[in-house]
Design a protein around this motif. Sequence first.
Motif, mmCIF file in Angstrom:
data_model
loop_
_atom_site.group_PDB
_atom_site.id
_atom_site.type_symbol
_atom_site.label_atom_id
_atom_site.label_comp_id
_atom_site.label_asym_id
_atom_site.label_seq_id
_atom_site.Cartn_x
_atom_site.Cartn_y
_atom_site.Cartn_z
ATOM 1 N N GLY A 32 49.784 45.145 8.833
ATOM 2 C CA GLY A 32 50.618 44.786 7.688
ATOM 3 C C GLY A 32 50.412 43.346 7.276
ATOM 4 N N MET A 60 46.819 42.753 5.824
ATOM 5 C CA MET A 60 46.667 43.206 4.442
ATOM 6 C C MET A 60 47.370 42.253 3.472
ATOM 7 S SD MET A 60 44.716 45.736 4.708
ATOM 8 C CE MET A 60 44.750 46.281 3.011
ATOM 9 N N LEU A 61 48.499 41.709 3.904
ATOM 10 C CA LEU A 61 49.197 40.753 3.040
ATOM 11 C C LEU A 61 48.392 39.469 2.876
ATOM 12 C CD1 LEU A 61 52.949 41.082 4.081
ATOM 13 C CD2 LEU A 61 51.734 42.174 2.212
ATOM 14 N N PHE A 81 56.980 42.150 -2.926
ATOM 15 C CA PHE A 81 56.028 43.126 -2.402
ATOM 16 C C PHE A 81 55.755 42.871 -0.920
ATOM 17 C CE2 PHE A 81 51.652 44.643 -1.716
ATOM 18 C CZ PHE A 81 51.822 45.972 -2.074
ATOM 19 N N TYR A 82 55.654 41.597 -0.531
ATOM 20 C CA TYR A 82 55.448 41.260 0.872
ATOM 21 C C TYR A 82 56.588 41.826 1.727
ATOM 22 C CZ TYR A 82 52.057 37.713 -0.724
ATOM 23 O OH TYR A 82 50.996 37.055 -1.286
ATOM 24 N N ILE A 97 58.550 44.320 1.112
ATOM 25 C CA ILE A 97 58.501 45.779 1.181
ATOM 26 C C ILE A 97 57.489 46.230 2.227
ATOM 27 C CG2 ILE A 97 57.878 47.876 -0.087
ATOM 28 C CD1 ILE A 97 58.983 46.525 -2.608
ATOM 29 N N VAL A 98 56.282 45.660 2.179
ATOM 30 C CA VAL A 98 55.231 46.045 3.139
ATOM 31 C C VAL A 98 55.644 45.691 4.559
ATOM 32 C CG1 VAL A 98 52.847 45.627 3.856
ATOM 33 C CG2 VAL A 98 53.399 45.853 1.433
ATOM 34 N N LEU A 99 56.171 44.476 4.753
ATOM 35 C CA LEU A 99 56.592 44.079 6.090
ATOM 36 C C LEU A 99 57.776 44.909 6.567
ATOM 37 C CD1 LEU A 99 56.270 40.195 5.922
ATOM 38 C CD2 LEU A 99 54.836 41.781 7.201
ATOM 39 N N ILE A 141 58.246 48.046 5.942
ATOM 40 C CA ILE A 141 57.697 49.326 6.414
ATOM 41 C C ILE A 141 57.089 49.171 7.800
ATOM 42 C CG2 ILE A 141 55.913 51.064 5.969
ATOM 43 C CD1 ILE A 141 56.336 50.533 2.974
ATOM 44 N N THR A 142 56.306 48.107 7.990
ATOM 45 C CA THR A 142 55.683 47.911 9.303
ATOM 46 C C THR A 142 56.719 47.550 10.365
ATOM 47 O OG1 THR A 142 55.227 45.585 8.768
ATOM 48 C CG2 THR A 142 53.505 47.177 8.285
ATOM 49 N N THR A 191 56.728 37.305 8.479
ATOM 50 C CA THR A 191 56.524 38.430 9.396
ATOM 51 C C THR A 191 57.470 38.332 10.583
ATOM 52 O OG1 THR A 191 54.198 38.598 8.753
ATOM 53 C CG2 THR A 191 54.836 39.634 10.828
#
Length: 407
Positions: free
Chosen positions: A29, A32-33, A271-272, A274-276, A278-279, A380
Amino acid sequence: MFQLFKMAFRDLGRNKRRTLLSALAVAIGMGMLLMMSGVLVGEMQGALKNTIQLFSGHIQIRGLNYDENKISLKWEDLIENPQALADTVKTQYPQIVDATPRLVASGIVTRGENSRGVQVIGIDPDAQANQVYRQGLLEGDFLAADDREGILIGQPLADKLSLAIGDQINLLVNTSNGDVQEQMFTIRGIYTTNTFGYDESTVFLPLAKAQTITGAEDRASLIFIMLKDREQAESVAAALQSPNYTVVTWRDMNAMIVQVEEFANAYMTIFYLIVLGITATVVSNTLVMSVFERTREIGILAAIGMKGRRILAQFLVEAALIATLGVIGGIIFGGAITYYFSIYGFPMDISKMGITGVLLNNRIYTMLTLDNVIYLSFLTYVVTIVASFAPARMASRMEPVEALHGK
């Protein structure tokens, strides 16, 4: 505190595969960010660099009434004796790398039944600021200052009109008195700046010829100035101010790009998250499973006097260790990908996207900054710890008697 870390290492080691998978999820995660951040910064910086090199320069000196949107060729809108002014400012300010006159006009290129609207720019072929076009020459020769029949065109325009070196094209150009002048020109060279929209719609003539065909005589639209450092633009512009002309900096001329970058950074933060988020659920799930597996152990610890806040801290430390592994792995993974694309770039075929008039490069070269690495590492950590708080709190609030019975 040392005891907490010792116990956390032991507990995470009970199921190494699950721990490694959780750390791997965080690493992927974050990696990719980092790559997406590199793409965003690279795209914005690339667009800004292209715009400065090809269109705005670091500073422009213009006539008081000049309007770049109208591309006026009226004498009162142009700068008189532009070369003398360019030479003067270049010698007076050591921060200036080059100052060169440019005459900008609108025109139409025709070849048989095909035609294309273009921007005609008259340049001094020997000026250092125009070296980008000389370096981008693909075929033929660069313009000469005394050439009266030569023209330089971009590769996309040559491809669209099936033109080659030595071919002749008809150029219609607006003039200072509002008429249209027409002349046949011979293609001396074909250039590329790897910026499709610009190369497709921009042709170059020697400055003297552009002044003659447009009726501008010894006048130019602007003085194009390049500096050693773009951050010096404001101070140099302030020193150049005069009641006889207007001075604008690259920030003034590229305000939209700067604003787009600011908005993009704001939206990317969402967006960061949201992705973090999920992970981080993977880490949360790992800790939840660990809580259920260690219910009796938690009950024993509580029964012998370990307070709830210490149990809470125990699970948060475990989450912090997973986050540490994930951040380190993410920096390595994301840094490697970003470094690769900073060299080779993302190919982006602008011609197939139908985008014109935008100074986007045909390739996006990623750019990773230390600020973004620190910011994403911190983000993170925070998201991972926040996601682990719920299972940690659940463990800390267990009743000893119920926990000892495995409930």
